[in-house]
Design a protein around this motif. Structure first.
Motif, PDB file in Angstrom:
ATOM      1  N   LEU A   1     -11.118  13.414   5.942  1.00  0.00           N
ATOM      2  CA  LEU A   1      -9.881  13.258   5.175  1.00  0.00           C
ATOM      3  C   LEU A   1      -9.173  11.977   5.612  1.00  0.00           C
ATOM      4  CD1 LEU A   1      -8.081  14.748   3.053  1.00  0.00           C
ATOM      5  CD2 LEU A   1      -6.719  15.544   4.993  1.00  0.00           C
ATOM      6  N   HIS A   2      -8.939  11.059   4.677  1.00  0.00           N
ATOM      7  CA  HIS A   2      -8.329   9.772   5.027  1.00  0.00           C
ATOM      8  C   HIS A   2      -6.810   9.825   5.047  1.00  0.00           C
ATOM      9  CE1 HIS A   2     -11.948   7.224   5.076  1.00  0.00           C
ATOM     10  NE2 HIS A   2     -12.434   8.234   4.358  1.00  0.00           N
ATOM     11  N   ILE A   3      -6.237  10.876   4.471  1.00  0.00           N
ATOM     12  CA  ILE A   3      -4.768  10.977   4.424  1.00  0.00           C
ATOM     13  C   ILE A   3      -4.326  12.047   5.435  1.00  0.00           C
ATOM     14  CG2 ILE A   3      -4.759  10.196   2.024  1.00  0.00           C
ATOM     15  CD1 ILE A   3      -4.217  13.070   1.130  1.00  0.00           C
TER      16      ILE A   3
ATOM     17  N   ARG B   1       5.065   7.997   5.668  1.00  0.00           N
ATOM     18  CA  ARG B   1       3.921   8.830   6.054  1.00  0.00           C
ATOM     19  C   ARG B   1       2.662   8.074   5.660  1.00  0.00           C
ATOM     20  NH1 ARG B   1       4.579  13.318   9.386  1.00  0.00           N
ATOM     21  NH2 ARG B   1       6.571  13.630   8.367  1.00  0.00           N
ATOM     22  N   ASP B   2       1.665   8.046   6.535  1.00  0.00           N
ATOM     23  CA  ASP B   2       0.413   7.343   6.217  1.00  0.00           C
ATOM     24  C   ASP B   2      -0.697   7.935   7.085  1.00  0.00           C
ATOM     25  OD1 ASP B   2      -1.288   5.458   5.110  1.00  0.00           O
ATOM     26  OD2 ASP B   2      -0.010   3.744   5.609  1.00  0.00           O
ATOM     27  N   GLY B   3      -1.849   8.211   6.482  1.00  0.00           N
ATOM     28  CA  GLY B   3      -2.934   8.847   7.213  1.00  0.00           C
ATOM     29  C   GLY B   3      -3.294   8.093   8.481  1.00  0.00           C
TER      30      GLY B   3
ATOM     31  N   LYS C   1      -3.869  -2.432  12.151  1.00  0.00           N
ATOM     32  CA  LYS C   1      -5.013  -2.781  13.004  1.00  0.00           C
ATOM     33  C   LYS C   1      -5.579  -4.160  12.639  1.00  0.00           C
ATOM     34  CE  LYS C   1      -6.238   1.905  14.263  1.00  0.00           C
ATOM     35  NZ  LYS C   1      -7.279   2.929  14.374  1.00  0.00           N
ATOM     36  N   GLU C   2      -5.551  -4.473  11.336  1.00  0.00           N
ATOM     37  CA  GLU C   2      -6.035  -5.801  10.914  1.00  0.00           C
ATOM     38  C   GLU C   2      -5.149  -6.895  11.520  1.00  0.00           C
ATOM     39  OE1 GLU C   2      -6.016  -5.538   6.644  1.00  0.00           O
ATOM     40  OE2 GLU C   2      -7.576  -4.002   6.628  1.00  0.00           O
ATOM     41  N   PHE C   3      -3.830  -6.655  11.485  1.00  0.00           N
ATOM     42  CA  PHE C   3      -2.889  -7.626  12.059  1.00  0.00           C
ATOM     43  C   PHE C   3      -3.233  -7.885  13.527  1.00  0.00           C
ATOM     44  CE2 PHE C   3       1.079  -7.633  14.688  1.00  0.00           C
ATOM     45  CZ  PHE C   3       1.428  -8.963  14.488  1.00  0.00           C
TER      46      PHE C   3
HETATM   47  C1  GDG Z   1      -6.015   5.235   2.818  1.00  0.00           C
HETATM   48  C2  GDG Z   1      -4.930   5.961   3.615  1.00  0.00           C
HETATM   49  C3  GDG Z   1      -5.929   5.063   5.724  1.00  0.00           C
HETATM   50  C4  GDG Z   1      -3.684  -4.780   1.062  1.00  0.00           C
HETATM   51  N1  GDG Z   1      -3.099  -5.782   0.379  1.00  0.00           N
HETATM   52  C5  GDG Z   1      -4.019  -6.737   0.209  1.00  0.00           C
HETATM   53  C6  GDG Z   1      -5.202  -6.328   0.811  1.00  0.00           C
HETATM   54  N2  GDG Z   1      -4.961  -5.108   1.331  1.00  0.00           N
HETATM   55  C7  GDG Z   1      -5.934  -4.280   2.079  1.00  0.00           C
HETATM   56  C8  GDG Z   1      -5.585  -4.259   3.535  1.00  0.00           C
HETATM   57  C9  GDG Z   1      -6.203  -2.933   3.998  1.00  0.00           C
HETATM   58  C10 GDG Z   1      -6.146  -2.067   2.740  1.00  0.00           C
HETATM   59  O1  GDG Z   1      -5.867  -2.914   1.653  1.00  0.00           O
HETATM   60  C11 GDG Z   1      -5.059  -0.998   2.828  1.00  0.00           C
HETATM   61  O2  GDG Z   1      -5.456  -0.014   3.755  1.00  0.00           O
HETATM   62  P1  GDG Z   1      -4.450   1.076   4.354  1.00  0.00           P
HETATM   63  O3  GDG Z   1      -5.145   1.802   5.438  1.00  0.00           O
HETATM   64  O4  GDG Z   1      -3.234   0.373   4.849  1.00  0.00           O
HETATM   65  O5  GDG Z   1      -3.964   1.999   3.172  1.00  0.00           O
HETATM   66  P2  GDG Z   1      -4.542   2.921   1.932  1.00  0.00           P
HETATM   67  O6  GDG Z   1      -5.084   2.062   0.862  1.00  0.00           O
HETATM   68  O7  GDG Z   1      -3.393   3.780   1.543  1.00  0.00           O
HETATM   69  O8  GDG Z   1      -5.754   3.843   2.510  1.00  0.00           O
HETATM   70  C12 GDG Z   1      -4.644   5.205   4.901  1.00  0.00           C
HETATM   71  C13 GDG Z   1      -7.058   4.517   4.881  1.00  0.00           C
HETATM   72  O9  GDG Z   1      -7.222   5.266   3.674  1.00  0.00           O
HETATM   73  C14 GDG Z   1      -8.382   4.552   5.655  1.00  0.00           C
HETATM   74  O10 GDG Z   1      -8.693   5.847   6.099  1.00  0.00           O
HETATM   75  O11 GDG Z   1      -5.687   4.158   6.787  1.00  0.00           O
HETATM   76  O12 GDG Z   1      -3.684   5.899   5.666  1.00  0.00           O
HETATM   77  O13 GDG Z   1      -3.746   6.056   2.827  1.00  0.00           O
HETATM   78  O14 GDG Z   1      -7.542  -3.113   4.357  1.00  0.00           O
HETATM   79  O15 GDG Z   1      -6.102  -5.399   4.146  1.00  0.00           O
HETATM   80  N3  GDG Z   1      -6.307  -7.087   0.837  1.00  0.00           N
HETATM   81  C15 GDG Z   1      -6.239  -8.325   0.221  1.00  0.00           C
HETATM   82  N4  GDG Z   1      -5.116  -8.765  -0.412  1.00  0.00           N
HETATM   83  C16 GDG Z   1      -4.000  -8.013  -0.444  1.00  0.00           C
HETATM   84  O16 GDG Z   1      -2.991  -8.421  -1.038  1.00  0.00           O
HETATM   85  N5  GDG Z   1      -7.331  -9.126   0.260  1.00  0.00           N
END
Ligand code: GDG
Length: 473
Positions: free
Chosen positions: A164-166, A374-376, A382-384
């Protein structure tokens, strides 16, 4: 090595039509990166929706299926109305807000649960059609929570993992879900159910005890004589690849661009936020806290700037359209109130930015704001960290994201406490360099050692372990 069948709502490829020709392009999300190794090494398949409604003609469907096969992907075709009801209404309209504790965003009456069931059944058909004895099956995320049990019925001996990712919400919140029994029983069809944090695993076990009245521990549930393991696998990023890409010349060029527009000798410190435009990401309160910073510290006006990237997302879901307009208005109000002819406090980009620009923003950020309500997990945090080879920059992290359980050297905020968050932003901005470095070093050690490859490998090793444990029972 046995094949790995990965099952997720979306395939890690995009089908696009250019000049009348159809192309299938791999998309490079975190999940695709982490699973590429096991997918290719084991000669496995990825089964999921290709992002397009099923073409009406059987010939066209067959053509697309063939193109997708070249990427070892198998399409699950959904009709336009299935996409609307399964993906938009139930998955994103009802499950998403409930699992993120935003119960007031859940529709008064959740309709079309039957379509969610039917879609899960289509996925089951597709997996069963591909399955060969010995294959391992790894199902992903909240759109497919009924699938493990559907597969268990058809393939009693299969090794099935679910991740589960969330968040998995507290049992008090989860218990409000009308289909709560079906969801728990669906998940318990797996041999291994994985979550990002120990808290989510605890919430799951507590829900099983309370709702199904079955004995459950945070690491195992016994379901009809079968042991279902529950595990914690915090997802990471490909830290080495981020660091390498962030050091490329095109990123340096973007960094230089970011400095443009700033008068010489006039140092403007950057706050950066990068999110999908989603009401869980805490953007409005983040903006209000930034506004408070400017109110309380007028000396910072023209000296700080917030760049907020908000990537359009789920634009077909009503709640997202409304939210977008509210955010536009808030940014306009803050800029109208504080902006000067030579300075705009909030640069708001409602679009996705190219990779090089994203990496430049990570490198340029004096303060990175990751403040979801809230975020999974949150991979942006981590990328930062992965991009900061200079060991500088401060991460401000909400205590309500999965990453907070690991990244304890970030500055932690309660995003609901706007004034407290503003004070933390100030602390981040004025933090001495040696403290910034010490914190960043510890953050980097964690992000580098538990990266996305370690995540996938540890889940698959635990899945393998369930097979050995079952054999010796
Ligand atoms: C779900 C869960 C969990 C964003 N803006 C741009 C861009 N991004 C990329 C980021 C990052 C990804 O999108 C977002 O990942 P997150 O983890 O922050 O969020 P969710 O999409 O909600 O993902 C979350 C994840 O699944 C994994 O299990 O962490 O909690 O909600 O990689 O870099 N990439 C580019 N331009 C953008 O403007 N190129």
């Amino acid at each position: 090595m046995s094949r790995l069948l990965i099952v997720s709502n979306r395939l890690p490829v995009t089908v696009s039509i250019m000049d009348g020709e159809t192309h299938v392009l791999p998309s490079m999300g975190g999940l695709a990166t982490g699973l590429r190794g096991p997918h290719e090494r084991t000669g496995g398949l990825w089964i999921g929706w290709p992002g397009q409604a099923a073409p009406a003609s059987a010939k066209r469907r067959a053509e697309l299926t063939q193109l997708l096969a070249a990427h070892r992907t198998v399409p699950v075709w959904l009709t336009r109305s299935e996409v609307t009801h399964f993906y938009e209404d139930v998955s994103n309209g009802a499950i998403w807000p409930l699992f993120h504790y935003l119960i007031d965003q859940v529709p008064l009456r959740v309709e079309h649960w039957d379509v969610y069931e039917a879609a899960n059944a289509h996925f089951a058909e597709a997996v069963v059609a591909q399955y060969r004895p010995g294959d391992r099956i790894w199902v992903h995320d909240y759109q497919l929570m009924l699938l493990p049990a559907l597969l268990r019925r058809r393939l009693p001996d299969a090794r099935i993992g679910f991740f589960l990712h969330i968040p998995f919400p507290s049992d008090e919140v989860f218990a409000t879900m009308p289909a709560r029994d079906a969801v728990l029983r669906g998940l318990l069809g797996a041999d291994l159910v994985g979550f990002h944090t120990p808290a989510y695993a605890r919430h799951f076990a507590e829900s099983v005890r309370r709702i199904l009245r079955m004995p459950a521990e945070p690491d195992a549930v016994v379901m009809e004589g079968r042991t279902v393991r529950v595990g914690v696998f915090p997802m990471g990023v490909d830290a080495a690849a981020y660091e390498e890409r962030a050091a490329r010349p095109e990123v340096d060029a973007q960094l230089a661009d970011l400095a443009l527009g700033t008068a010489p000798g006039h140092d403007v410190a950057l706050f950066v936020g990068v999110d999908r435009l989603d009401y869980t990401k805490g953007i409005p309160r983040r903006l209000l806290a930034f506004e408070q910073l400017l109110v309380r510290h007028p000396e910072l006006r023209e000296r700080v700037r917030l760049i907020q990237v908000a990537v359009p997302s789920r634009t077909a879901v009503g709640a997202y359209q409304k939210f977008r307009h509210e955010l536009d208005a808030l940014v306009g109000r803050i800029n109208g109130a504080f902006g000067t002819p030579r300075w705009t406090p909030v640069h708001y980009l409602y679009r996705s930015v190219p990779d090089a620009q994203l990496l430049a923003l990570y490198r340029a950020a004096r303060v990175m704001l990751v403040t979801p309500v809230r975020d999974g997990m949150n991979l942006v945090a981590k990328e930062f960290v992965a991009c900061r080879a200079d060991e500088d920059g401060v991460l401000v992290l909400s205590e309500f994201v999965g990453a907070a359980a690991e990244l304890t050297d970030a500055l932690c905020v309660n995003p609901y406490d706007v004034d407290g968050a503003a004070a933390t932003y100030y602390r981040a901005l004025t933090m001495p360099r040696d403290e910034r470095q010490a914190r960043m070093r510890t953050l980097r050690a964690r992000v580098q050692s538990y990266d996305v490859h370690a995540w996938a490998d540890s889940f698959l090793a635990a899945l393998e372990e369930t097979r050995r444990a079952a054999a010796s029972e």
